[in-house]
Design a protein around this motif. Structure first.
Motif: not given
Ligand SMILES: Nc1ncnc2c1ncn2[C@@H]1O[C@H](COP(=O)(O)OP(=O)(O)OP(=O)(O)O)[C@@H](O)[C@H]1O
Ligand SMILES: [Mg+2]
Length: 350
Positions: A45-46, A48-51, A215
């Motif tokens: 989590s965090g 940078g996958k979604s960004v 994930h």
């Protein structure tokens, strides 16, 4: 000669202005996706996958987000398109389905309104033809009784059905690339498997490429041809899926793989987790970003940042000329024996 990639992301950097100063959430990410291929993006989590996904789609609010680098789809740089052109490209050339179907659908409109809207944004056709196409899209995505569903509102449908509707909407413009950001995380295991099977079937019937963010390394093993592993805004390893599972090179990848609970594990034994936490974007380490959590870190790792090294040249496939890229960002990957227990500590989770 190898065909040019459908999607080529080159040195993508995405920064945000925050109250505590600027942060670079995606920091020099490069990868390609070929036609028909499924690329997985994994990482904690965090990382940078979604960004990364939102940057490709250019969905971030450009008041506080800025991009550099390039995102070429079929040779056209999406980052330099005017917003009107980008709006046309979204949905028709590339489309995205997100994790949270409830917030992706508008609660005050019927499913029918929304699917027809998605169709007519990109294609000129009569309402009647759009209705017919909507029904056939819902059938294709396995929505039972589509005529009735078209009259319902999002809250009247289960999460799995809503996700099918989003997939139908994403497919309405026949995109060349589908980006799926945790498309099944919110679903139960059975529905999750059904949705993944659906995505795979739709993909093989249309030669659509996809980027699958998850994930879940089990999902990666099932669905992906190639994988990039991200850590704190950077790619730390890239490999085809078999190579990643058989011979992970980066200590972080080894840690992620060792953290998958085994189905027949002794439940009195603690689960493996990677020790420590991801550093904050406000204090990015000068050396290797993973060094403080890595069992194999040396002074060199703490002092200087390793490049993403192309190790493909050393494989036999490359000599035969048909290798997929194999890359790792670690000073010591050559020196870590392949089967060493990874950088994990055990911690009881009860
Ligand atoms: N609008 C924003 N402003 C400032 N920082 C942001 C913004 N959006 C994301 N970030 C930061 O960028 C980093 C990457 O976030 P991102 O959502 O891409 O993570 P992720 O890998 O998708 O995680 P998850 O698995 O939890 O979905 C995080 O540190 C996050 O706090
Ligand atoms: Mg995310």
């Amino acid at each position: 000669m190898t065909k040019p990639a459908l999607l080529a992301v080159t040195d993508l950097k995405t920064s945000f202005l925050t109250e505590r100063g600027p942060v670079t959430a995606v920091d020099g990410v490069s990868f390609t996706v070929r036609r028909g291929e499924t690329l997985g993006i994994v990482g904690e989590s965090g990382c940078g996958k979604s960004v990364t996904a939102d940057s490709i789609m250019r969905l971030l609010d450009e008041k506080d987000a800025s991009y550099s680098g390039s995102v070429e789809l079929d040779g056209r740089d999406l980052l330099s398109l005017p917003e009107t052109e980008m709006r046309k490209a979204r949905g028709s050339e590339l489309a995205m389905i997100a994790q949270d179907s409830m917030s992706s659908l508008n609660p005050v409109f019927t499913i029918g309104n929304q699917v027809i809207e998605a169709i007519t944004v990109h294609q000129k056709m009569s309402q009647k033809d759009a209705y017919r196409l909507a029904i056939s899209l819902l059938e294709r995505t396995g929505v039972p009784d589509p005529e009735h569903r078209m009259t319902q509102y999002p809250h009247e449908l289960s999460g799995g059905l809503r996700q099918r509707i989003l997939i139908a909407m994403a497919l309405s413009g026949n995109p060349k690339l589908l980006i799926a950001d945790e498309p099944t995380t919110a679903l139960d295991v059975t529905t999750q498997a059904q949705i993944l099977t659906l995505i795979r079937a739709l993909q093989s019937s249309s030669n659509m490429a996809s980027v699958l963010i998850t994930h879940d390394l089990g999902v990666v093993a099932e669905m992906c041809d190639r994988v990039i592993v991200m850590y704190l805004g950077q790619v730390v390893e890239e490999a085809d899926v078999d190579a990643l599972f058989d011979s992970p090179r980066h200590p972080y990848t080894r840690g992620l793989l060792a953290s998958i609970p085994e189905i027949d594990r002794d439940r009195s034994e603690p689960l493996n987790v990677i020790a420590g936490r991801v550093p904050t974007l406000h204090a990015v380490p000068v050396g290797c970003r993973f060094a403080e959590r890595c069992d194999f870190a040396t002074d060199k790792c703490r002092d200087s940042a390793p490049p993403l090294e192309d190790v493909t040249l050393e494989t036999e496939d490359m000599l035969a000329g048909d290798a997929t890229p194999l890359k790792v960002r670690c000073w010591n990957w050559r020196d870590i024996p392949m089967n060493t227990i990874p950088a994990t500590t055990t911690q009881a989770i009860r």
